[in-house]
Every structure is written in structure tokens, then in C-alpha cells.
Scaffold this motif. Sequence first.
Motif, short mmCIF file in Angstrom:
data_model
loop_
_atom_site.label_atom_id
_atom_site.label_comp_id
_atom_site.label_asym_id
_atom_site.label_seq_id
_atom_site.Cartn_x
_atom_site.Cartn_y
_atom_site.Cartn_z
N ARG A 69 6.65 3.46 25.76
CA ARG A 69 5.79 2.80 24.78
C ARG A 69 6.16 1.32 24.78
O ARG A 69 7.30 0.98 24.46
CB ARG A 69 5.99 3.42 23.40
N VAL A 70 5.23 0.46 25.11
CA VAL A 70 5.57 -0.92 25.44
C VAL A 70 4.88 -1.91 24.51
O VAL A 70 3.69 -1.79 24.22
CB VAL A 70 5.17 -1.25 26.91
N VAL A 71 5.66 -2.90 24.05
CA VAL A 71 5.12 -4.10 23.43
C VAL A 71 5.43 -5.24 24.39
O VAL A 71 6.60 -5.47 24.74
CB VAL A 71 5.76 -4.37 22.06
N GLY A 72 4.39 -5.94 24.84
CA GLY A 72 4.56 -7.03 25.81
C GLY A 72 4.38 -8.38 25.15
O GLY A 72 3.42 -8.61 24.41
N VAL A 73 5.30 -9.29 25.44
CA VAL A 73 5.29 -10.64 24.86
C VAL A 73 5.14 -11.66 25.98
O VAL A 73 5.82 -11.57 27.01
CB VAL A 73 6.60 -10.92 24.09
#
Length: 231
Positions: A69-73
Motif C-alpha cells: 500500500r503506497v503513498v507517493g511523494v
Amino acid sequence: MTISSGPHSGPTGAGPFTPDGCSVELYARLPWADDVGVVAEAAGGPASVLELGCGAGRVTHALLSAGHRVVGVDQSAEMLRHVRGARTVLGTIEELRLGERFEVVLLMSYLLSMAEKPLRARLLATCREHLADDGVLLLQWFTPEWFDTVTPREQADERLRISLHSIVRDTPGRVHAVCEYTLDAQVWQQPFTVVRIERAELRAELAAAGLRWREGFAGDRNWVLADPVTG
């Protein structure tokens, strides 16, 4: 984060370009990265992942396909438009404060080696701020040995050729070079500058940020695995 391109001219090829000289078109077209195995080895299975500097999602999409589960910045809105299936955040790494913790924090693309010491401290502070107490930080760096041995080199397959050239050492501990990508007969050149960090120096900088280098990590030698210091 803005990265100096040293004595070379700016990036060439089809734009637009991000502040650090990356072509959005190029990175959107490059094949998925093969770094998922390193994340799996560090995390031990699917995990919540904060990917700092996700670009157009070359790693993001591979992580998602592996069940993470990814949050990309990223600081480039143009890059983030190409990311699918992950929550994205527009902003600089050093100023990021999400108020959330993750099982894995990724600082990839050798961003640490492209920053001077004061900025490195801020990058590592962001990593620790967002790392769960039982989580792991994976960061990518150019080892001291790379600075001693780097020479022009090339790797290629049927569609993509990547070459490193125009290597310049103008001051101790600093290397300027150009990374050239040829993809489907189109060519991009991206100049970059990297700063040498000794192992003892990196250990000290990690410790100052509340992190501890984990010895014995079996991943590629260009990766460092760090645990949060708690208590």
C-alpha cells in the motif's frame, strides 16, 4: 529538492523537466523498476510504504502489483499525473509532514548522495518522522567505493540503453557526470552531481535523526537499511 547539475549543460531531450533535470516523458515511459525484491526483503511482506521521490511511478506501480500500500511523494505535479493506484502527495521531501507513520519508508534514486549535509539532515528527519517504531527505512546511496572506481559504463537491452559518461572530479568528494538514456531511438541526457559520504559519517547522520544502520542487510550494496531508535 533542487540538485545541482555541476559544470555540465542542462538536461536534453523531450521535456518537460523537473527541477532536478528529469524528463517527465522519459520516466513515464521507462519500464517498471526491479527494486520490489529489496523492499520485500526488508519488510518481510506486503506493507504500508511511503515512497519519497516517486517520480512517474516506476517503483510505485511495481510495489502496488506486489501487494504493498503506497503513498507517493514528489515535487513535480507533471510526474505525479502518471502515478496510478496510489495516493499521491505534491511537495518537497524535506518539508513533508503528513502526520502518519509507515511500515516502510523509501528514499531512493540516490537522493541522499545528491544532497549536502544540512539538507541530508532534513531528509533523514522526514524519514524518521514518518517511520513507524517497528518500521524500516530503505535508502539508496553511492558508496565510497563507487567514488573511487566510477568510470564510463553502459547497460542495454532491446529497447533501452543507459550510459554514464562525462565524469568530472572537480573537488575532493564530489563527482559530476551525465546519465544518458536511449529509449526507442529517442535520447535524453541528464547531468547530475553527487557528494561522497563515508560510512562513519552516514552512521552518525542516521543516529542524529533517531535511526540506526542495520548491519548484515543482504540487499544490494547500494542500499542501507535503518531501524528507528525508540525509548
